[in-house]
Design a protein around this motif. Structure first.
Motif, mmCIF file in Angstrom:
data_model
loop_
_atom_site.group_PDB
_atom_site.id
_atom_site.type_symbol
_atom_site.label_atom_id
_atom_site.label_comp_id
_atom_site.label_asym_id
_atom_site.label_seq_id
_atom_site.Cartn_x
_atom_site.Cartn_y
_atom_site.Cartn_z
ATOM 1 N N ALA A 494 39.070 82.901 1.162
ATOM 2 C CA ALA A 494 39.489 82.639 2.531
ATOM 3 C C ALA A 494 40.733 81.774 2.473
ATOM 4 O O ALA A 494 40.768 80.756 1.779
ATOM 5 N N ASN A 495 41.773 82.203 3.161
ATOM 6 C CA ASN A 495 43.031 81.482 3.094
ATOM 7 C C ASN A 495 42.921 80.162 3.861
ATOM 8 O O ASN A 495 42.216 80.060 4.856
ATOM 9 N N GLY A 496 43.606 79.182 3.342
ATOM 10 C CA GLY A 496 43.604 77.891 3.998
ATOM 11 C C GLY A 496 44.685 77.042 3.386
ATOM 12 O O GLY A 496 45.352 77.475 2.445
ATOM 13 N N PRO A 497 44.870 75.854 3.912
ATOM 14 C CA PRO A 497 45.978 75.026 3.420
ATOM 15 C C PRO A 497 45.864 74.702 1.930
ATOM 16 O O PRO A 497 46.879 74.466 1.272
ATOM 17 N N GLU A 498 44.638 74.682 1.425
ATOM 18 C CA GLU A 498 44.494 74.259 0.029
ATOM 19 C C GLU A 498 44.748 75.423 -0.950
ATOM 20 O O GLU A 498 44.776 75.208 -2.151
ATOM 21 N N ILE A 499 44.913 76.620 -0.420
ATOM 22 C CA ILE A 499 45.153 77.765 -1.297
ATOM 23 C C ILE A 499 46.648 77.871 -1.589
ATOM 24 O O ILE A 499 47.473 77.926 -0.681
ATOM 25 N N THR A 500 46.988 77.892 -2.856
ATOM 26 C CA THR A 500 48.394 78.003 -3.245
ATOM 27 C C THR A 500 48.570 79.201 -4.155
ATOM 28 O O THR A 500 47.592 79.776 -4.628
ATOM 29 N N THR A 501 49.816 79.568 -4.391
ATOM 30 C CA THR A 501 50.052 80.715 -5.271
ATOM 31 C C THR A 501 49.500 80.464 -6.662
ATOM 32 O O THR A 501 48.999 81.370 -7.313
ATOM 33 N N SER A 502 49.569 79.206 -7.090
ATOM 34 C CA SER A 502 49.085 78.958 -8.446
ATOM 35 C C SER A 502 47.565 79.116 -8.530
ATOM 36 O O SER A 502 47.027 79.550 -9.552
ATOM 37 N N ARG A 503 46.869 78.775 -7.419
ATOM 38 C CA ARG A 503 45.424 79.002 -7.392
ATOM 39 C C ARG A 503 45.130 80.492 -7.566
ATOM 40 O O ARG A 503 44.239 80.878 -8.324
ATOM 41 N N ILE A 504 45.896 81.303 -6.833
ATOM 42 C CA ILE A 504 45.662 82.747 -6.902
ATOM 43 C C ILE A 504 46.019 83.268 -8.291
ATOM 44 O O ILE A 504 45.299 84.082 -8.870
ATOM 45 N N LEU A 505 47.124 82.760 -8.816
ATOM 46 C CA LEU A 505 47.524 83.177 -10.158
ATOM 47 C C LEU A 505 46.419 82.861 -11.161
ATOM 48 O O LEU A 505 46.109 83.663 -12.048
ATOM 49 N N GLU A 506 45.828 81.673 -11.018
ATOM 50 C CA GLU A 506 44.723 81.307 -11.910
ATOM 51 C C GLU A 506 43.586 82.301 -11.790
ATOM 52 O O GLU A 506 42.986 82.713 -12.781
ATOM 53 N N THR A 507 43.296 82.669 -10.533
ATOM 54 C CA THR A 507 42.202 83.609 -10.317
ATOM 55 C C THR A 507 42.515 84.958 -10.963
ATOM 56 O O THR A 507 41.663 85.579 -11.594
ATOM 57 N N ILE A 508 43.767 85.385 -10.812
ATOM 58 C CA ILE A 508 44.149 86.657 -11.437
ATOM 59 C C ILE A 508 44.013 86.548 -12.946
ATOM 60 O O ILE A 508 43.499 87.441 -13.614
ATOM 61 N N ALA A 509 44.475 85.413 -13.472
ATOM 62 C CA ALA A 509 44.477 85.247 -14.924
ATOM 63 C C ALA A 509 43.062 85.113 -15.483
ATOM 64 O O ALA A 509 42.716 85.721 -16.491
ATOM 65 N N SER A 510 42.215 84.331 -14.780
ATOM 66 C CA SER A 510 40.898 84.073 -15.345
ATOM 67 C C SER A 510 39.883 85.107 -14.894
ATOM 68 O O SER A 510 38.868 85.318 -15.546
ATOM 69 N N GLY A 511 40.158 85.757 -13.768
ATOM 70 C CA GLY A 511 39.229 86.764 -13.277
ATOM 71 C C GLY A 511 38.093 86.174 -12.483
ATOM 72 O O GLY A 511 37.170 86.862 -12.100
ATOM 73 N N GLU A 512 38.113 84.856 -12.255
ATOM 74 C CA GLU A 512 37.067 84.279 -11.412
ATOM 75 C C GLU A 512 37.642 83.187 -10.525
ATOM 76 O O GLU A 512 38.629 82.537 -10.855
ATOM 77 N N HIS A 513 36.994 83.034 -9.385
ATOM 78 C CA HIS A 513 37.469 82.074 -8.412
ATOM 79 C C HIS A 513 36.660 80.794 -8.552
ATOM 80 O O HIS A 513 35.443 80.802 -8.469
ATOM 81 N N GLN A 514 37.392 79.678 -8.786
ATOM 82 C CA GLN A 514 36.678 78.415 -8.912
ATOM 83 C C GLN A 514 36.496 77.794 -7.546
ATOM 84 O O GLN A 514 37.425 77.737 -6.783
#
Lengths: 514, 340
Positions: A494-514
């Motif tokens: 869910a998008n929100g102020p705390e979501i940044t591109t680097s967070r998404i990049l991490e998710t893409i890279a690791s395959g899981e959402h922390q």
């Protein structure tokens, strides 16, 4: 950086086409050992300037000086011989030949007219090694992905200076890269940049054209900005920030983009529009669950080839799922063909607007009306008055230029073609609009307009599935972000102020959402 | 290993498996055709051994009886590799037989003078077609179709009737046998093998040959890479015209007459041989060695039908049609595999 003598100087360049002055009095200079960005909107004259420089177009005025001597460049071959090499957006190599041959064709080492294959392969391997690439030069080019082919094209352009007999010729002084990154994913772009930096350090002057501002800021040293065929200015990249650059390119203060940043992401608390349960297709995408609410913008993030388009095609019935079901507005829909999806109110703008979307020979009006007419069936033509009114309304609403319903779509710029395609689907008032890379290859002004449109559509209650290569774009527009990795939907954020591109990049890279 | 494996996005499709690589190998179609030839030969051996199918001369006759077709097919291979097509081959062969017979019989010119003349006419005809195709940007199909009608018509301008050749030097040339120990080859067969060898060398060891492949692979790219694609295209049709004329001369020797209806439709045999030999009709991929096997397979079908005795010669066409269809499907399968 101390300013040495420029390797290339173009002064007072004029190029006219019937009825249009494509370039008027443009100055441009290029220093050895720098990466220089040529910036401007579509139609600003970037391609024309490059084509003048590479001898594809002849000059109507002005001079070109290379290494201090005035030169006349009459053909692409002459440009190559003078040390100006170009790598185009589409890879212009022969996929049926080996990598080594692609590098050397036209100047193969020969003895008595006989091609010396061993020597050719050895020299190709040396060249590839020297640039720090790991490519098997005897493999056919078609066995490599597009990104590697792009690198091979650069290697080829570097070798063009070398004489046939093996003696070193003048070598490449100027390397022109025309939109080389538009179809590469992030890793591939990084490899390209590594090669560009390496060449720069060897003293090659690189002219780089890209629509991605971030890339310009990542790799370039200096930039020249064009607008409407005139020179706006030359700046060091570190002296000009992105906002300033965009203002220069557009020639006006840029409120549009900022406005988008402000855009309040209203909570996607509406009722469920579409529910996919365990939808999947072998070889396409692993089974996934997805809920799209009314008025919600769902952005899909993931690398090229991660299954973004495959997911969208399943939702549109363009590919048949092996498993799972789709419910739209509470009713189960059998997605066996796009017609079923269209009937259920789903519209799909393909990423290949040229080959899968528009009919370039038809007019703007005909292209816009196509889907609506198709949904009514050919026996019930839309009344002419109603049709013209609808077309005029959407041309105005989307600011399609030229605002002429009789213009041939093939002659429109990329951004305007995209708008025509959008208009075609909007006219059918869909409940869910799927946009696959709607902003690829179009200039920043049109990009902002399309993004604004997505926001206003969602505010009006239309759901949008938005696919884009640029994470910032996805982040800016979406209420919910679906992250794809290796053909699997790995996370819903869910998008929100705390979501940044680097967070998404991490998710893409690791395959899981922390 | 290949550079692609380092990329984290690399999925299975990017690094082809061993099987995928084998299927993607451009030499595979040639190997398939060669295998087909061996299988057919084996079947022939098992069925007709008592009738002398195993004699080495039966094998050598494949070259003697199909030498002209091989030469024509080699010319067509150049054209198809460059992404074009040449429909004028049969007419050019027919015209050459008439032209040669007329000059030798009616005008009394010695054959050694007529040979270079016929070759020059053929090459010039091909050059003209190539010139039109390149300079006016017209589909090769249409231009060479015009050539097909033109040369067939010219046959009838020379004479409406067939001209048989009684010239002594021609007959001695036609009957000359070059002994190989276990059998013999005709002059025509040897010429065709020399043409094959030269074509192989030109295609793989000269810049011209590689340009042919490059243009067939992607003409637009070839131009942007600074290759002289116009000259190459014209040269390709000139080669094909030359080969057609040479095939016409070999056909004249083989049949010892000129006839306005000789070699009608042979361009289609030549194209079939090239395609069965694994050359892609879209251009850019294929080998002359494949063309040799294509011609041999077609020749072997004829031989087998002759040995069978009870079958009409039209079965040759039926078998060719079936093979051609099968091979085009195989090609289709291979090219679609490559894309994924």
């Amino acid at each position: 950086m101390a300013e040495p003598r420029p390797v290339l100087e173009m002064t007072g360049i004029v190029k006219e086409f019937p009825g249009v002055r494509a370039l008027s009095d443009v100055d441009f200079r290029l220093f050895p050992g720098e990466i220089h960005a040529l910036m401007g909107e579509n139609g600003a004259g970037k391609s024309t300037l490059i084509k003048v420089l590479t001898g594809v177009y002849s000059l109507d005025g002005g001079t070109i000086t290379l290494d201090g001597t005035a030169v006349r460049i009459g053909s692409p071959l002459e440009a190559q011989q003078a040390g100006i090499s170009t790598v185009y957006q589409e890879v212009n190599l022969c996929p049926n030949l080996s990598v080594a041959e692609n590098i050397f064709i036209g100047r193969e080492p020969t003895r008595g007219g006989r091609i010396q294959w061993k020597r050719l392969r050895r020299r190709a391997a040396e060249l590839v090694d020297r640039l720090g690439l790991d490519i098997d030069v005897s493999a056919p080019l078609s066995s490599y992905p597009l990104a590697v082919q792009q690198l091979v094209a650069i290697v080829r352009s570097l070798g063009t200076g070398e004489g046939a007999g093996g003696g070193e010729g003048p070598g490449t002084k100027v390397l022109i890269l025309d939109e080389p990154t538009s179809s590469l994913d992030r890793d591939e772009v990084l490899r390209l940049f590594a090669l560009m930096r390496r060449l720069r350090d060897e003293g090659v002057a690189i002219l780089f054209v890209s629509h991605f501002l971030d890339q310009i800021y990542e790799v370039c040293d200096r930039m020249t900005v064009l607008r409407n065929g005139t020179l706006v200015g030359e700046h060091l990249v570190r002296d000009l920030d992105q906002v300033g650059l965009v203002q220069l390119m557009l020639g006006k203060a840029m409120g549009q983009l900022d406005e988008l940043h402000e855009h309040q992401l209203h909570s996607g608390a509406g009722e469920t529009l579409l529910q996919a349960d365990g939808l999947g297709r072998t070889g396409g995408i692993a089974p996934f669950d997805l809920e799209i609410k009314k008025g919600e913008v769902i952005g899909l993030a993931g690398l090229l080839g991660s299954g973004r388009t495959e997911l969208a095609r399943l939702l549109f019935g363009a590919d048949q799922p092996d498993s799972g079901k789709v419910t739209i507005g509470g009713e189960q829909v059998s997605m066996s063909a796009p017609n079923d999806a269209i009937d259920a109110g789903v519209a799909f703008c393909s990423e290949n607007r040229k080959s899968e979307g528009l009919v370039p020979e038809l007019t703007v009006r005909e292209n816009i009306i196509l889907a609506l007419q198709a949904s009514r069936g050919w026996t019930r033509p839309i009344p002419a008055a109603q049709r013209d009114e609808l077309v005029a309304k959407y041309i105005k609403a989307l600011d399609i230029r030229p605002a002429d319903p009789e213009a041939r779509v093939g002659r429109l710029s990329g951004g305007n073609q995209q708008k025509v395609l959008l208009a075609r689907w909007l006219i059918t008032s869909p409940k869910l609009l799927i946009l696959d890379e709607p902003t690829r290859g179009i200039d920043i002004g049109a990009k902002a307009e399309i993004q604004k449109l997505v926001v206003s559509l969602s505010e009006d209650g239309m759901s949008v599935l938005y696919i884009a290569a640029e994470l910032e774009e996805v982040l800016r527009l979406s209420h919910t972000i679906g992250v794809l990795r290796d053909r699997r939907l790995v996370a819903r954020i869910a998008n929100g102020p705390e979501i940044t591109t680097s967070r998404i990049l991490e998710t893409i890279a690791s395959g899981e959402h922390q | 290993m290949s550079a692609t494996t380092q990329s984290p996005t690399a999925s299975g499709s990017r690094t082809p498996s061993t099987a995928g690589r084998l299927l993607g190998d451009r030499r595979l179609p040639v190997a398939v055709t060669a295998l087909l030839f061996l299988v057919m030969y084996g079947v022939g051996l098992s069925r007709y051994q008592n009738y002398g199918f195993g004699e080495p001369q039966v094998f050598l006759n494949l070259f003697i009886d199909n030498g002209y077709l091989l030469v024509a097919a080699v010319g067509v291979t150049f054209v198809i590799l460059s992404g074009g097509i040449d429909l004028s081959v049969g007419s050019m062969i027919g015209f050459t037989t008439m032209f040669t017979a007329w000059l030798v019989e009616r005008q009394g010119l010695p054959i050694v003078v007529v040979i270079p003349m016929a070759l020059a006419v053929g090459a010039f005809g091909g050059f003209l077609m190539g010139y039109v195709i390149h300079n006016f940007e017209i589909q090769p199909f249409i231009v060479t179709l015009a050539g097909l009608f033109l040369f067939r018509g010219l046959c009838l301008v020379i004479s409406k009737e067939s001209i048989s050749i009684g010239d002594a030097s021609v007959s001695s040339m036609a009957q000359a046998q070059v002994s190989l120990g276990m059998g013999f080859l005709s002059i025509g067969a040897i010429v065709s093998l020399v043409v094959l060898a030269v074509a192989f060398y030109v295609l793989h060891y000269t810049r011209f040959g590689r340009r042919v492949y490059a243009i067939g692979g992607n003409e637009q790219s070839a131009m942007l890479m600074g290759l002289p694609q116009g000259g190459t295209k014209i040269a390709v049709y000139t080669v094909s015209g030359f080969c057609s004329a040479l095939a016409g001369l070999l056909f004249t020797l083989y049949i010892q007459s000129g006839d306005p209806l000789h070699a009608t439709g042979m361009e289609l045999d030549a194209i079939a041989a090239v395609v069965i030999g694994g050359t892609l009709l879209t251009g850019g991929s294929g080998y002359v060695l494949g063309t040799l096997f294509g011609v041999l397979v077609l020749g072997l079908i004829k031989s087998i039908i002759q040995f069978e005795g009870t079958l009409s010669s039209w079965w040759t066409k039926i078998a060719t049609g079936v093979l051609l269809c099968a091979f085009i499907l195989v090609q289709r399968f291979m090219t679609t595999r490559k894309k994924t």
